[in-house]
Scaffold this motif. Structure first.
Motif, short mmCIF file in Angstrom:
data_model
loop_
_atom_site.label_atom_id
_atom_site.label_comp_id
_atom_site.label_asym_id
_atom_site.label_seq_id
_atom_site.Cartn_x
_atom_site.Cartn_y
_atom_site.Cartn_z
N TYR A 194 7.56 -12.98 1.53
CA TYR A 194 6.10 -12.56 1.57
C TYR A 194 5.35 -13.99 1.74
N ASN A 195 5.91 -14.96 1.01
CA ASN A 195 5.29 -16.29 1.09
C ASN A 195 5.76 -17.15 2.53
N ASP A 196 6.51 -16.43 3.03
CA ASP A 196 7.03 -17.18 4.42
C ASP A 196 6.15 -16.89 5.61
N GLU A 197 5.38 -17.88 6.10
CA GLU A 197 4.44 -17.65 7.23
C GLU A 197 5.07 -17.07 8.53
N ASP A 198 6.50 -17.49 8.68
CA ASP A 198 7.49 -17.09 9.77
C ASP A 198 7.76 -15.90 9.85
N ARG A 199 7.43 -15.11 8.93
CA ARG A 199 8.06 -13.44 8.61
C ARG A 199 7.96 -12.70 9.87
N GLN A 200 9.08 -11.97 10.23
CA GLN A 200 8.91 -10.88 11.33
C GLN A 200 8.22 -9.49 10.92
N CYS A 201 7.26 -9.10 11.68
CA CYS A 201 6.82 -7.95 11.31
C CYS A 201 6.98 -6.91 12.52
N ILE A 202 7.04 -5.69 12.30
CA ILE A 202 7.18 -4.58 13.28
C ILE A 202 6.33 -3.50 13.29
N LYS A 203 5.93 -2.96 14.32
CA LYS A 203 4.77 -1.88 14.38
C LYS A 203 5.44 -0.74 13.84
N TYR A 204 4.90 -0.01 12.99
CA TYR A 204 5.43 1.21 12.36
C TYR A 204 4.55 2.22 12.11
N LYS A 205 5.09 3.44 12.24
CA LYS A 205 4.01 4.65 11.98
C LYS A 205 4.97 5.60 10.88
N SER A 206 4.62 5.89 9.85
CA SER A 206 5.26 6.45 8.90
C SER A 206 5.40 8.02 9.46
N LYS A 207 6.54 8.55 9.28
CA LYS A 207 6.47 10.27 9.70
C LYS A 207 6.67 10.96 8.54
N ALA A 208 6.67 10.55 7.20
CA ALA A 208 6.51 11.03 5.90
C ALA A 208 5.66 12.26 6.01
N ARG A 209 6.00 13.62 5.81
CA ARG A 209 5.05 14.43 5.71
C ARG A 209 4.58 15.00 4.40
N ILE A 210 5.14 14.42 3.36
CA ILE A 210 4.83 14.58 1.96
C ILE A 210 4.21 13.02 1.52
N LEU A 211 2.70 13.17 0.94
CA LEU A 211 2.42 11.98 0.29
C LEU A 211 1.81 12.18 -1.20
N LEU A 212 2.67 11.38 -2.00
CA LEU A 212 2.37 11.42 -3.46
C LEU A 212 1.16 10.57 -3.89
N VAL A 213 0.26 11.08 -4.61
CA VAL A 213 -1.10 10.42 -4.75
C VAL A 213 -1.18 10.35 -6.33
N GLY A 214 -1.96 9.39 -6.89
CA GLY A 214 -1.83 9.34 -8.12
C GLY A 214 -3.22 9.72 -8.88
N SER A 215 -3.87 10.76 -8.12
CA SER A 215 -5.13 11.26 -8.67
C SER A 215 -4.85 12.07 -9.86
N GLY A 216 -5.93 11.76 -10.85
CA GLY A 216 -5.79 12.45 -12.23
C GLY A 216 -5.24 11.64 -13.50
N ALA A 217 -4.77 10.55 -12.96
CA ALA A 217 -4.34 9.51 -14.16
C ALA A 217 -5.48 9.08 -14.64
N ASP A 218 -6.47 8.58 -13.97
CA ASP A 218 -7.53 7.84 -14.83
C ASP A 218 -8.50 8.81 -15.58
N GLU A 219 -8.74 10.07 -15.10
CA GLU A 219 -9.32 11.06 -15.79
C GLU A 219 -8.67 11.38 -17.07
N GLN A 220 -7.29 11.51 -17.10
CA GLN A 220 -6.78 11.90 -18.02
C GLN A 220 -6.39 11.17 -19.37
N CYS A 221 -6.35 9.58 -18.83
CA CYS A 221 -5.84 8.53 -19.60
C CYS A 221 -7.02 7.58 -19.77
N ALA A 222 -8.23 7.68 -19.42
CA ALA A 222 -9.52 6.87 -19.72
C ALA A 222 -9.13 5.40 -18.75
N GLY A 223 -9.10 5.71 -17.63
CA GLY A 223 -9.01 4.52 -16.74
C GLY A 223 -10.27 3.77 -16.01
#
Length: 670
Positions: A501-530
């Motif tokens: 990631y420090n290489d300016e010449d890195r190769q990138c590819i257009k990409y669209k995630s097809k994952a239908r399940i998305l894990l989200v961190g909601s609730g951590a701050d409310e329960q643990c004082a974030g």
């Protein structure tokens, strides 16, 4: 499921038990007009595997035994393509019933129109909702059953639930008038729903008792909006999302309407009685108690150990400092040793939380037969589960646990959104987090999906997200909603796995995630004082004030966060799952003394969310364990861009309390 909806007309509703004023008129200029086609479109754009619609017709008949009216019903399927212009006009939601409705409906008739959009993630056979059994019970279910009710690996949870609900005892009209209907026990609809572990919203017609049941889980992890009948619009409506009104919202990009509200968490019923003198059926609305004692305790969110004794706090602080001092000694290739300095800091409590979280992620990432049967991807390219990823503490824990739970042949997408390119704090931490994940899990193929956005160019997208937010209506809601909506879309760039990631010449590819399940961190701050306000409450009122603020957060999370987030994520054909809001995780965290969950005498990045920082270290995530809290609207820098656009500068926005300001004007996003 990814969306459900219901429209009822021809029923006069009694809302007295809910203390709701059902006769409050809506000014003509603020009436909402949309059609059945609009409602279908809102559900269809979520990318469902199927979209179904059925109408239930109720009409009165004379009993053969007694000279009184009874209710007869019939069900008919409504083909999506058969919705005529007359039918669309018939269901236009303005000014009550139209002339065409009065002329086409038989006397003493009521109509219930059910809609179900299915994103099928379980079962071996395709299903189309609404589900209907041989007794003419009708089920719309938007949720997942992760426990409480046994679901086989090849079974669909909606079909299993319909069978269980069909076995529930019928409620006679007599029971409607007694307390027995309010507190029903084993074998009742509330009993079945109270047993479910996992997120859900439900609409269920019980034919034998002519009763409609509806509700959402105790924490509101699935959206369900309600329109209570008014003088201007006498219909009763439920929907996972507000349709875009073509003649108002689409033009203005915002709305002052109070048509929808988030349905408060719980189980409700509408018992339908035969028509009286006015010719309308009577629907009595009631809210029911949960029958699960453990669930009731979680809802109350009481912690027995809130205020520590001086010696207890001293020991806890010493452990925190030991953990901070010795974090460099963590073995990156394995869990910390069970002896030595780390033993004191990585306590049994953290181990307990870690195991509960791992079980939670396991339940939410278990792949069922439908994935194997319906996929068209090449084996080594299938990405069934993705993580909403900032590189912060919560998303790093989820990603590391997902690696332990998911078959190693699957890739894992890490979805990261930025409104400031490489310079956004969340992009910087996401890159660092990717490197740390690769260090502890080198065999896993991780894909950091970099989703870049430019707020001033998102004219159409912003107006669309505003319709998804409804009834949420602040600039903070809009900023969070846009960030979530773009992240869930998963449309970005990935870099070659071996790129630096420090290489300016890195190769990138257009990409669209097809994952239908998305894990989200909601609730951590409310329960643990974030949150920062937790630290303020602690400083001003000590431990008890902190506990009360955290309790308030958990008891209003359904209204402030989860309904909004579910609508924005589901619009992309994705299902949001929240590992930190698993019932067992909540129970475990409530059983831990508050001073072991958080210690706000310590600086940010050390004492806040203390228990989760210990969990991160147990996973080998020593860098993530020291990261401070950063909300998505700030980490992605959408809040800064929004402030500049709408107020001219961050300073002006802060002076105007822009985050909590209601969106009250037409947005010019050009």
């Amino acid at each position: 499921m990814c969306g459900i909806a219901l429209i009822i007309h021809g029923v006069r509703f009694d809302l007295s038990s809910l203390l709701i004023n059902s006769t409050f008129p809506v000014p003509k200029s603020e009436q909402l007009v949309f059609t059945i086609a609009d409602l279908r479109a809102a559900l269809r754009r979520r990318g469902p595997d199927s979209l179904g619609s059925w109408k239930l017709l109720l009409h009165s008949t004379v009993s053969s035994c007694l000279p009184e009216l009874e209710i007869a019903s019939s069900i008919e399927e409504v083909k999506e393509e058969s919705c005529s212009e007359d039918e669309r006009n018939c269901f236009s939601l303005a000014n009550g019933r139209t002339e065409s409705q009065f002329s086409t409906m038989p006397s003493s008739a009521a109509e219930l129109h059910f809609f179900g959009a299915s994103l099928q993630l379980r079962g071996i056979s395709p299903i189309v909702q609404p589900l209907i059994d041989s007794s003419k019970n009708i089920l719309l279910y938007n949720g997942e059953i992760f426990g409480g009710i046994d679901i086989g690996g090849e079974e669909n949870d909606g079909e299993v639930l319909l069978q269980l609900l069909g076995e529930c005892r019928s409620c006679s009209p007599y029971l409607h008038k007694t307390n027995n209907f309010d507190r029903m026990g084993e074998g009742s609809v509330p009993d079945i729903l109270s047993r479910i572990k996992g997120p859900w919203a439900i609409i269920y017609w019980q034919e034998s008792s002519k009763t409609l049941w509806f509700g959402r889980d105790a924490f509101g992890r699935r959206s369900l909006l309600v329109h209570w009948p008014t003088v201007a619009d006498s219909r009763f409506l439920l929907s996972s999302v507000s349709p875009v009104s073509s003649d108002f919202e689409a033009e203005n990009g915002t709305t002052k309407l109070n048509f929808w509200e988030e349905l408060p968490c719980g189980i409700y019923s509408i018992s339908i009685d035969a028509p009286k003198l006015d010719g309308l059926f009577l629907g009595e609305v009631k809210k029911h108690e949960w029958t699960n004692a453990i669930l009731e305790e979680l809802i109350k969110w009481e912690r027995t150990s809130v205020e520590p004794k001086p010696e207890e706090l001293h020991i806890s602080s010493s452990k925190t400092l030991t953990r901070k001092h010795d974090s460099h000694s963590v073995n990156s290739d394995a869990l910390p040793s069970k002896s030595g300095p780390m033993q004191a800091s990585n306590s049994v409590l953290a181990q307990t939380v870690l195991m509960a979280l791992k079980e939670s992620v396991m339940r939410r990432s278990s792949l069922h037969t439908i994935f194997q049967a319906g996929r068209h991807d090449v084996e080594n390219e299938l990405v069934p589960v993705a993580v909403l990823f900032s590189g912060g503490l919560d998303s790093m824990i989820i990603a590391a646990l997902l690696h332990e739970c998911l078959d190693p042949s699957y890739d894992i997408d890490l979805l990261n959104v930025s409104f400031d390119g490489r310079s956004a704090p969340d992009r910087i931490s996401a890159k660092a987090g990717l490197n740390e994940l690769r260090r502890i899990a080198p065999s896993r193929k991780w894909k950091l999906v970099e989703i870049d956005a430019d707020l001033p160019t998102l004219t159409f997208e912003t107006k669309h997200v505003m319709s998804l937010l409804n009834p949420a209506n602040t600039y903070m809601d809009l900023n969070i909603g846009i960030a979530l909506w773009l992240a869930a879309g998963g449309d970005g760039w990935v870099y070659e796995e071996n790129s630096n990631y420090n290489d300016e010449d890195r190769q990138c590819i257009k990409y669209k995630s097809k994952a239908r399940i998305l894990l989200v961190g909601s609730g951590a701050d409310e329960q643990c004082a974030g949150y920062g306000r937790h630290r303020t409450k602690y400083r001003n009122g000590s431990w008890l004030a902190l506990h009360e603020e955290m309790k308030l957060d958990m008891q209003r999370i359904w209204k402030r966060n989860l309904g909004r987030d579910d609508r924005c994520i589901a619009d992309n054909g994705k299902e949001a799952r929240f590992p930190f809001l698993d019932e067992d995780v909540i129970k475990i965290l409530l059983g831990i003394p508050l001073w072991e969950v958080t210690n706000l005498d310590q600086p940010s990045g050390v004492g806040d969310k203390k228990i989760l920082r210990e969990v991160a270290e147990l996973l080998g995530l020593s860098e993530a364990a020291a990261l401070p809290k950063r909300a998505i609207q700030f980490g992605s820098r959408i809040a800064r861009e929004s402030n500049r656009k709408n107020y001219g500068s961050n300073r002006a926005a802060n002076q105007a309390s822009a985050g909590s300001a209601v969106i009250h004007k037409q947005l010019d996003m050009a």
